[in-house]
Design an enzyme around this catalytic site. Structure first.
Site, PDB file in Angstrom:
ATOM      1  N   ASP A   6       0.882  -1.176   0.000  1.00 40.58           N
ATOM      2  CA  ASP A   6       0.000   0.000   0.000  1.00 40.58           C
ATOM      3  C   ASP A   6       0.914   1.218   0.000  1.00 40.58           C
ATOM      4  O   ASP A   6       1.475   1.581   1.029  1.00 40.58           O
ATOM      5  CB  ASP A   6      -0.904  -0.025   1.230  1.00 40.58           C
ATOM      6  CG  ASP A   6      -1.757   1.242   1.366  1.00 40.58           C
ATOM      7  OD1 ASP A   6      -1.764   2.059   0.427  1.00 40.58           O
ATOM      8  OD2 ASP A   6      -2.400   1.408   2.421  1.00 40.58           O
ATOM      9  N   LYS A  68       2.835  11.753  -3.310  1.00 35.83           N
ATOM     10  CA  LYS A  68       1.982  10.869  -4.112  1.00 35.83           C
ATOM     11  C   LYS A  68       1.045  11.677  -5.002  1.00 35.83           C
ATOM     12  O   LYS A  68       0.691  11.238  -6.096  1.00 35.83           O
ATOM     13  CB  LYS A  68       1.185   9.952  -3.183  1.00 35.83           C
ATOM     14  CG  LYS A  68       0.241   8.984  -3.897  1.00 35.83           C
ATOM     15  CD  LYS A  68      -0.443   8.071  -2.907  1.00 35.83           C
ATOM     16  CE  LYS A  68      -1.446   7.158  -3.572  1.00 35.83           C
ATOM     17  NZ  LYS A  68      -2.087   6.221  -2.619  1.00 35.83           N
ATOM     18  N   GLU A 145      -7.449   0.485  -4.618  1.00 39.22           N
ATOM     19  CA  GLU A 145      -7.487   0.441  -3.158  1.00 39.22           C
ATOM     20  C   GLU A 145      -8.838  -0.009  -2.594  1.00 39.22           C
ATOM     21  O   GLU A 145      -8.867  -0.812  -1.654  1.00 39.22           O
ATOM     22  CB  GLU A 145      -7.073   1.810  -2.597  1.00 39.22           C
ATOM     23  CG  GLU A 145      -5.580   2.086  -2.811  1.00 39.22           C
ATOM     24  CD  GLU A 145      -5.183   3.513  -2.516  1.00 39.22           C
ATOM     25  OE1 GLU A 145      -6.055   4.302  -2.112  1.00 39.22           O
ATOM     26  OE2 GLU A 145      -3.996   3.848  -2.700  1.00 39.22           O
ATOM     27  N   ASP A 168     -13.145   4.953   0.952  1.00 41.55           N
ATOM     28  CA  ASP A 168     -11.695   4.947   1.202  1.00 41.55           C
ATOM     29  C   ASP A 168     -11.153   6.372   1.177  1.00 41.55           C
ATOM     30  O   ASP A 168     -10.951   6.959   0.119  1.00 41.55           O
ATOM     31  CB  ASP A 168     -11.003   4.088   0.132  1.00 41.55           C
ATOM     32  CG  ASP A 168      -9.502   3.958   0.358  1.00 41.55           C
ATOM     33  OD1 ASP A 168      -9.003   4.500   1.367  1.00 41.55           O
ATOM     34  OD2 ASP A 168      -8.827   3.322  -0.468  1.00 41.55           O
TER      35      ASP A 168
END
Length: 574
Positions: A6, A68, A145, A168
């Protein structure tokens, strides 16, 4: 050995399917969460993880986090004297995770399942693959995800049919997926999300309020050290509100002391615009799946930001029930990646499960629309693959040149939902030569192929005439070419990475430096003495002395943090 990773905005985790179960692998400090932070030490050595996170406050110009969000762009992040792409910084995180796994498993790790936000674009997915390559990993698959979170909850093992929504919310991205389970098939019905909405944005809202409350001018925003310290204190206050009715944010700068008390109602009011933004993707996903909330069997929470009570209350109000949060939301995606790794390796403890996914956004080309009265209007978006189409998928459309005299057709490829391409994201351009003739005789076939990893290929070829061309989009604006990846890999291999067996000591020193900058008075002086003593013990290179010194230094740091972090003017003895 295939591992699951992850790669998060705030924290990253690595996992493995072992002995019939998913297992998280701790890093060299014993933590399963590795902060997604990178820092360059004074001697040019690269630090990754907790030490780098502490240096965000003490050495902001040499440290980076939340990169990210820049994956798939050509943005450069400068650390000291060197500039890095987001892929390179992510590769350093992946390399550290890989080394942790190899140390724990006692064998080389060569392949990985890496999770990505469901709403990541083609460019961002390719950048994630490139990061894995730079870290020395074969990225076997990119797993969305929310799908990983569903796997972690073991929903694929349930006998009965089930329909659920995964909510999420991570540090920097937000995804929502609606899934169906029936007869060992896990089908994603619809996905939506926001790549620029996460826990970091809630922190930003509180920082803005702190500036208003204390009437701070813009000079403080330009002070990197102050902003990092404030951000850290706001993050602590945000987390404290998860267990306490109120929290205090306090930051010092020179002789000035600034503070702000925060409670849940105030926090919810400040974050109302962000909470509203969370609702839109949920509503779109349900609408695309042709469902209403009452038709869902369960709502699953994933991502560390879902710990916030304001978020959980919003989800409960939307669906009229409490969401499922049986598994630690920080860990659920990594555990799901391990399940996928087990499925990939065909582990006997896992029943075969068929997973289908969807394209979370529409993909198409720019076209011109002809007026009935003559002339045309350019800049219109024509979808070739509609959003939430089941993947893998391949679709073809035919287009003709605007003018009879055209010898080349330029095909501009876009992603998005807007009617005009100006409001969508451009992915690339194909130039296709066409033979002479009338406009209708020189049409071009355009094929879009979208695979289970969320990677797009576009081919275009002239339908008639001796000359034809087939072109494939292999990169996007801001993406690294294969040659650039090769060059960056060579460059990264020359970096000095802090030795894994000494990172615990460097992390303790980074923590001490952070606390030293927060304190004043005699406590600060005594902490300096303790840090110098610890550094002297490290110089002995005697493991027995170092281990004892580290134990004492941890006790000192714990005492200082718990007793004086909220009171930087305290004068009590250590």
């Amino acid at each position: 050995m295939i591992v699951g990773i992850d790669l998060g905005t705030t924290n990253s985790l690595i996992s493995v399917w072992e002995n019939g179960a998913a297992r998280l692998i701790p890093n060299q400090l014993g933590d399963v969460l590795t902060p997604s932070c990178v820092s360059v030490d004074e001697d040019g050595t690269i630090l990754v993880g907790r030490a780098a996170r502490d240096r965000l406050q003490t050495h902001p110009a040499q440290s980076a986090a939340a990169f990210k969000r820049h994956m798939g762009s050509d943005k450069k992040i400068t650390l000291g004297k060197r500039a890095f792409r987001a892929e390179e910084l992510s590769a350093l995180i992946l390399r550290a995770l890989k080394e942790d796994a190899e140390a724990a498993l006692g064998q080389p790790v060569t392949e990985a399942i890496i999770t990505v936000p469901a709403y990541f674009s083609d460019a961002q997915r390719k950048a994630t693959r490139a990061a894995g390559q730079l870290a020395g990993l074969k990225v076997d698959r990119l797993l969305n995800e929310p799908t990983a979170a569903a796997l972690a909850y073991g929903i694929h093992l349930r006998d009965s049919e089930s329909r659920f929504l995964v909510f999420d919310l991570g540090g920097g991205t937000f995804d929502v997926s609606v899934l169906d389970l029936f007869e060992n098939v896990m089908e994603v019905r619809a996905s939506a999300g926001d790549n620029f909405l996460g826990g970091e944005d809630f922190v930003t809202a509180l920082v803005d309020r702190f500036f208003e409350h204390n009437k701070l001018n813009k000079n403080y925003r330009e002070n990197a050290h102050f902003m990092q310290r404030l951000g850290a204190q706001v993050e602590l206050a945000k987390r404290e509100l998860s267990t306490s009715p109120r929290a205090l944010i306090r930051v010092t700068e020179g002789s000035d002391n600034f503070s702000m008390e925060l409670d849940e109602p105030t926090f919810e009011t400040l974050c109302a615009p962000l909470l509203a933004r969370l609702r839109h993707p949920v509503e779109r996903a349900l609408r695309d799946a042709n469902l209403v909330g009452a038709q869902l069997d369960n709502i699953v929470l994933a991502g560390g930001a879902t710990r916030m009570p304001v978020v959980r209350r919003m989800v409960a109000r939307m669906f009229g029930r409490f969401p499922a949060c049986d598994i630690n939301p920080d860990e659920v995606v990594a555990l799901g990646a391990a399940v996928q790794a087990g499925l990939k390796s065909k582990d006997a403890a896992l029943d075969e499960v068929v997973m289908t996914d969807v394209s979370p956004y529409s993909l198409g080309v720019e076209i011109a629309m002809h007026y009935e009265s003559g002339g045309h209007s350019s800049g219109h978006f024509d979808p070739v693959i509609e959003r939430n189409t089941v993947v893998p998928v391949s679709r073809v459309k035919t287009y003709s040149p605007i003018h009879d005299q055209q010898s080349v057709i330029e095909i501009n490829v876009y992603q998005g939902e807007a009617r005009m391409v100006a409001d969508n994201i451009k992915l690339g351009t194909l130039s296709v030569p066409v033979p002479p003739g009338t406009r209708d005789d020189r049409s071009v076939e355009v094929r879009f192929t979208y695979d289970v990893n969320g990677l797009l290929q576009v081919e275009a070829s002239a339908r008639k005439g001796a000359e034809s061309a087939v072109l494939i989009i292999e990169g996007n604006p801001g993406m690294m070419s294969p040659q650039e990846i090769k060059e960056r890999l060579a460059s990264l291999s020359q970096l000095k990475i802090h030795p894994r067996d000494r990172i615990e000591m460097r992390t303790l020193l980074a923590r001490g430096e952070r606390l030293y900058q927060q304190l004043r008075g005699s406590v600060r002086d005594q902490l300096s003495v303790e840090m110098t003593r610890f550094e002297g013990n490290l110089e002995t290179q005697d493991k027995r002395i170092i281990d004892a010194a580290a134990k004492r230094f941890v006790e000192v740091l714990d005492y200082v943090e718990h007793q004086h972090a909220g009171n930087p003017f305290g004068d009590a003895d250590l």
